[in-house]
Scaffold this motif. Structure first.
Motif, PDB file in Angstrom:
ATOM      1  N   THR A   1    -124.609 -75.022  45.132  1.00  0.00           N
ATOM      2  CA  THR A   1    -125.427 -74.245  44.199  1.00  0.00           C
ATOM      3  C   THR A   1    -126.907 -74.664  44.168  1.00  0.00           C
ATOM      4  N   LYS A   2    -127.379 -75.329  45.225  1.00  0.00           N
ATOM      5  CA  LYS A   2    -128.811 -75.664  45.244  1.00  0.00           C
ATOM      6  C   LYS A   2    -129.649 -74.389  45.164  1.00  0.00           C
ATOM      7  N   THR A   3    -130.657 -74.425  44.322  1.00  0.00           N
ATOM      8  CA  THR A   3    -131.589 -73.307  44.033  1.00  0.00           C
ATOM      9  C   THR A   3    -130.942 -72.152  43.242  1.00  0.00           C
TER      10      THR A   3
ATOM     11  N   VAL B   1    -114.259 -76.826  51.602  1.00  0.00           N
ATOM     12  CA  VAL B   1    -115.357 -76.145  52.293  1.00  0.00           C
ATOM     13  C   VAL B   1    -116.473 -75.927  51.275  1.00  0.00           C
ATOM     14  N   ARG B   2    -117.709 -76.129  51.720  1.00  0.00           N
ATOM     15  CA  ARG B   2    -118.864 -76.060  50.809  1.00  0.00           C
ATOM     16  C   ARG B   2    -119.699 -74.827  51.158  1.00  0.00           C
ATOM     17  N   VAL B   3    -119.680 -73.842  50.263  1.00  0.00           N
ATOM     18  CA  VAL B   3    -120.280 -72.555  50.611  1.00  0.00           C
ATOM     19  C   VAL B   3    -121.373 -72.167  49.614  1.00  0.00           C
ATOM     20  N   GLY B   4    -122.540 -71.845  50.135  1.00  0.00           N
ATOM     21  CA  GLY B   4    -123.659 -71.407  49.305  1.00  0.00           C
ATOM     22  C   GLY B   4    -124.091 -69.992  49.639  1.00  0.00           C
ATOM     23  N   THR B   5    -124.767 -69.864  50.768  1.00  0.00           N
ATOM     24  CA  THR B   5    -125.388 -68.599  51.167  1.00  0.00           C
ATOM     25  C   THR B   5    -124.434 -67.402  51.115  1.00  0.00           C
TER      26      THR B   5
HETATM   27  C1  LIG Z   1    -126.511 -76.064  51.294  1.00  0.00           C
HETATM   28  C2  LIG Z   1    -125.359 -76.908  51.646  1.00  0.00           C
HETATM   29  C3  LIG Z   1    -124.115 -76.341  51.967  1.00  0.00           C
HETATM   30  C4  LIG Z   1    -123.862 -74.842  51.989  1.00  0.00           C
HETATM   31  O1  LIG Z   1    -124.515 -74.238  53.056  1.00  0.00           O
HETATM   32  P1  LIG Z   1    -124.464 -72.646  53.247  1.00  0.00           P
HETATM   33  O2  LIG Z   1    -124.833 -72.455  54.666  1.00  0.00           O
HETATM   34  O3  LIG Z   1    -125.469 -72.075  52.305  1.00  0.00           O
HETATM   35  O4  LIG Z   1    -123.092 -72.199  52.934  1.00  0.00           O
HETATM   36  C5  LIG Z   1    -123.086 -77.213  52.273  1.00  0.00           C
HETATM   37  N1  LIG Z   1    -123.248 -78.549  52.286  1.00  0.00           N
HETATM   38  C6  LIG Z   1    -124.422 -79.131  51.981  1.00  0.00           C
HETATM   39  C7  LIG Z   1    -124.537 -80.609  52.003  1.00  0.00           C
HETATM   40  C8  LIG Z   1    -125.515 -78.328  51.660  1.00  0.00           C
HETATM   41  O5  LIG Z   1    -126.685 -78.914  51.373  1.00  0.00           O
END
Ligand SMILES: *Cc1c(COP(=O)(O)O)cnc(C)c1O
Length: 251
Positions: free
Chosen positions: A43-45, A228-232
């Motif tokens: 959730t950065k930004t 899994v770490r998902v942002g975009t």
């Molecule tokens: C931003 C970030 C993510 C997610 O990346 P996306 O490409 O936006 O899904 C995962 N891990 C870390 C450490 C990040 O900084």
């Protein structure tokens, strides 16, 4: 403004549904239980209003890269059922703050930070879940331990008994072709297996493999990811380049 908000609410819901379908399909393809893979929202930004939409939709795990953002969003998210992990570069002088907001630090990659955490935890009489971040892409711009150092590092971590290692984390090679990223994920899994097979940690404890992001989560799940770490893919494109978060100079 209002219609804009409505739009983003619906979009976040649709994106979340799509991500869960992707996770489910990847689990099915590698014959893994869907419950074996957790979704962490990067959730950065992302402002709290958008994070709240995801939480209202059933999400419970978020990850932040900056102490400042953990702080700024804390009040707005107070009282919600939420687990917060720290996934960014941690500086020793921020240890006290990170412990206030995060229940797990996924990005431990040097003994100095482990020592600072241990000292603070002694004062607070408590333990902390952590993961070890590994640089599996061998790129200088990325944080994380060199893979060759991981076993020694785990051994050395025994001097910090308040840090409870639950697994390993990596960002992996940044490449649009998931096949080029696969060796990074495979390496992380191999390292975890070596830790367990060498008797450094029990398998039931060192169980997490935090790997895979918007573009490559299927590959990560095929290689054994548990988080899994998902942002975009959920919240849309960020206006800051990732180097802002992944680069020592600005961390
Ligand atoms: C931003 C970030 C993510 C997610 O990346 P996306 O490409 O936006 O899904 C995962 N891990 C870390 C450490 C990040 O900084």
């Amino acid at each position: 403004m209002q219609s804009d908000n409505d739009n983003s609410e619906q979009l976040i819901r649709e994106n979340l549904a799509f991500i869960h379908r992707r996770i489910a399909a990847a689990c099915a393809a590698s014959e893994r239980e869907i419950t074996a893979v957790k979704l962490l929202l990067a959730t950065k930004t992302v402002p709290p209003e958008k994070i709240k939409i995801a939480i209202a939709n059933g999400e419970t795990l978020i990850g932040e890269n900056k102490i400042q953002e953990l702080k700024e969003k804390d009040a707005a998210l107070a009282g919600l059922k939420l687990e917060r992990h720290f996934i960014g570069h941690l500086q020793s002088n921020k240890v006290k703050d990170v412990l206030r907001y995060a229940s797990c630090i996924q990005s431990v990659d040097r003994l100095a930070i482990a020592e600072a955490l241990q000292k603070r935890l002694e004062l607070e009489s408590r333990q902390l879940d952590i993961m070890i971040q590994v640089n599996t892409s061998f790129e200088e711009s990325k944080f994380g331990l060199h893979p060759d150092q991981v076993l020694h590092f785990v051994e050395a971590m025994k001097q910090f008994p308040l840090l409870h290692i639950t697994g390993l984390m990596t960002i992996g090679l940044f490449d649009a072709d998931p096949e080029k990223v696969r060796p990074s994920f495979r390496l992380l899994r191999t390292l975890r297996d070596e830790i367990v097979n060498n008797g450094l940690l029990p398998a039931a404890q060192c169980r997490e493999l935090s790997m895979g992001m918007s573009g490559d989560l299927e590959t990560a799940i095929a290689e054994g990811a548990t988080i899994v770490r998902v942002g975009t893919a959920i919240f849309g494109k960020r206006s800051y380049p990732d180097s802002y978060y992944w680069n020592e100079q600005t961390a």
